[in-house]
Design a protein around this motif. Structure first.
Motif, PDB file in Angstrom:
ATOM      1  N   LEU A  36      -6.836   1.078  -4.753  1.00 17.93           N
ATOM      2  CA  LEU A  36      -6.308   1.161  -3.378  1.00 17.93           C
ATOM      3  C   LEU A  36      -7.422   1.032  -2.347  1.00 17.93           C
ATOM      4  O   LEU A  36      -7.268   0.380  -1.330  1.00 17.93           O
ATOM      5  CB  LEU A  36      -5.560   2.490  -3.178  1.00 17.93           C
ATOM      6  N   ARG A  37      -8.549   1.671  -2.623  1.00 17.93           N
ATOM      7  CA  ARG A  37      -9.681   1.608  -1.684  1.00 17.93           C
ATOM      8  C   ARG A  37     -10.199   0.176  -1.531  1.00 17.93           C
ATOM      9  O   ARG A  37     -10.650  -0.226  -0.479  1.00 17.93           O
ATOM     10  CB  ARG A  37     -10.814   2.498  -2.163  1.00 17.93           C
ATOM     11  N   ASP A  62       0.833  -1.208   0.000  1.00 15.30           N
ATOM     12  CA  ASP A  62       0.000   0.000   0.000  1.00 15.30           C
ATOM     13  C   ASP A  62       0.870   1.262   0.000  1.00 15.30           C
ATOM     14  O   ASP A  62       0.582   2.217  -0.717  1.00 15.30           O
ATOM     15  CB  ASP A  62      -0.939   0.017   1.208  1.00 15.30           C
ATOM     16  N   LEU A  87      -5.446   7.942 -12.719  1.00 14.52           N
ATOM     17  CA  LEU A  87      -5.295   8.208 -11.279  1.00 14.52           C
ATOM     18  C   LEU A  87      -6.537   7.768 -10.502  1.00 14.52           C
ATOM     19  O   LEU A  87      -6.423   7.186  -9.420  1.00 14.52           O
ATOM     20  CB  LEU A  87      -5.027   9.697 -11.035  1.00 14.52           C
ATOM     21  N   GLU A  88      -7.692   8.071 -11.028  1.00 18.33           N
ATOM     22  CA  GLU A  88      -8.935   7.666 -10.361  1.00 18.33           C
ATOM     23  C   GLU A  88      -9.011   6.147 -10.231  1.00 18.33           C
ATOM     24  O   GLU A  88      -9.435   5.625  -9.201  1.00 18.33           O
ATOM     25  CB  GLU A  88     -10.144   8.206 -11.126  1.00 18.33           C
ATOM     26  N   GLU A  89      -8.597   5.427 -11.254  1.00 14.70           N
ATOM     27  CA  GLU A  89      -8.614   3.961 -11.212  1.00 14.70           C
ATOM     28  C   GLU A  89      -7.633   3.448 -10.147  1.00 14.70           C
ATOM     29  O   GLU A  89      -7.931   2.513  -9.406  1.00 14.70           O
ATOM     30  CB  GLU A  89      -8.279   3.371 -12.574  1.00 14.70           C
ATOM     31  N   THR A  90      -6.481   4.072 -10.064  1.00 18.11           N
ATOM     32  CA  THR A  90      -5.503   3.680  -9.045  1.00 18.11           C
ATOM     33  C   THR A  90      -6.059   3.906  -7.645  1.00 18.11           C
ATOM     34  O   THR A  90      -5.927   3.043  -6.763  1.00 18.11           O
ATOM     35  CB  THR A  90      -4.183   4.464  -9.232  1.00 18.11           C
ATOM     36  N   VAL A  91      -6.713   5.041  -7.433  1.00 14.39           N
ATOM     37  CA  VAL A  91      -7.305   5.335  -6.121  1.00 14.39           C
ATOM     38  C   VAL A  91      -8.406   4.322  -5.801  1.00 14.39           C
ATOM     39  O   VAL A  91      -8.494   3.814  -4.684  1.00 14.39           O
ATOM     40  CB  VAL A  91      -7.840   6.785  -6.074  1.00 14.39           C
ATOM     41  N   ARG A  92      -9.248   4.002  -6.776  1.00 14.54           N
ATOM     42  CA  ARG A  92     -10.308   3.001  -6.557  1.00 14.54           C
ATOM     43  C   ARG A  92      -9.702   1.647  -6.184  1.00 14.54           C
ATOM     44  O   ARG A  92     -10.176   0.956  -5.291  1.00 14.54           O
ATOM     45  CB  ARG A  92     -11.182   2.861  -7.804  1.00 14.54           C
ATOM     46  N   ARG A 115       2.259   1.724  -3.456  1.00  9.52           N
ATOM     47  CA  ARG A 115       1.239   2.225  -4.386  1.00  9.52           C
ATOM     48  C   ARG A 115       0.946   3.702  -4.143  1.00  9.52           C
ATOM     49  O   ARG A 115       0.748   4.461  -5.079  1.00  9.52           O
ATOM     50  CB  ARG A 115      -0.038   1.406  -4.269  1.00  9.52           C
ATOM     51  N   MET A 116       0.919   4.098  -2.878  1.00 12.08           N
ATOM     52  CA  MET A 116       0.668   5.508  -2.563  1.00 12.08           C
ATOM     53  C   MET A 116       1.825   6.385  -3.064  1.00 12.08           C
ATOM     54  O   MET A 116       1.594   7.484  -3.561  1.00 12.08           O
ATOM     55  CB  MET A 116       0.468   5.686  -1.056  1.00 12.08           C
ATOM     56  N   LEU A 167       1.388   6.745  -6.731  1.00  9.24           N
ATOM     57  CA  LEU A 167       0.303   7.683  -6.984  1.00  9.24           C
ATOM     58  C   LEU A 167       0.780   9.121  -6.784  1.00  9.24           C
ATOM     59  O   LEU A 167       0.500   9.999  -7.604  1.00  9.24           O
ATOM     60  CB  LEU A 167      -0.874   7.373  -6.057  1.00  9.24           C
TER      61      LEU A 167
END
Length: 195
Positions: A190-191, A147, A183-188, A150-151, A154
């Protein structure tokens, strides 16, 4: 001298056996060998401390009555080591032990206390629980590191976009949209815990 009875691997958790009596170490090895984890012998508290500085262990089985540094002193020293203070200790002692030994053992940070002769099935089951907890802890550390990685990725991508926006007067709307979507896909991901 510390003796390893099985090859150590980074993916396997060691079990540290601390007893000054050869026959007790042999008995512990016979009971625990079937767990398939490296068994490391230490014949004194001093040897145990050296072993703990060299490698990580899932659990320490520690005899109380030993010449020199006894089990209580060894446990106290283990709990002072940053790299070892989290390792659970199971105290082992003879049936003729002082009735205050259990209290003293728990007060020094022991996770459990068994009287010799111990039931091999009970000992194996207790050690297996600590091995499983150690494995889960390692998995959790790996996931946390993934995590963090990945952050970082990002953050690097966002910084690159900010730099591109700051240096370019004519960044194409399509390119900006594509970068934002990634970026939005990466954040999703991660969530939801996806890689």
């Amino acid at each position: 001298m510390t003796h390893v009875t099985s090859t150590h691997s980074d993916d396997r958790a060691g079990i540290l056996l601390v007893d000054d009596m050869e026959e007790n170490l042999a008995a512990l090895e016979a009971v625990l060998r079937s767990l398939g984890e490296p068994l490391v012998r230490a014949r004194s508290g001093e040897e145990a401390m050296k072993a703990l500085l060299r490698q990580d262990f899932a659990v320490v089985l520690l005899d109380i009555l030993m010449p020199g540094m006894d089990g209580f002193e060894t446990a106290t020293n283990i709990k002072r080591l940053d790299q070892a203070k989290h390792i659970p200790i199971i105290f082992l002692t003879g049936t003729d032990a002082d009735s205050g030994f259990a209290f003293r053992g728990y007060s020094t940070g022991a996770a459990d206390y068994l009287t010799k002769p111990f039931d091999p099935w009970v000992l194996r089951a207790k050690v297996k629980v600590f091995l499983e907890l150690h494995q889960k802890s390692r998995q959790l550390r790996r996931l946390r590191q993934q995590d963090r990685d990945r952050m970082e990725e990002l953050a690097d991508r966002i910084a690159a976009m900010e730099e591109a926006l700051a240096t370019s007067d004519q960044l194409e709307a399509g390119e900006l949209h594509a970068r934002m979507a990634a970026l939005e896909e990466t954040v999703r991901a991660l969530r939801h815990g996806r890689p």
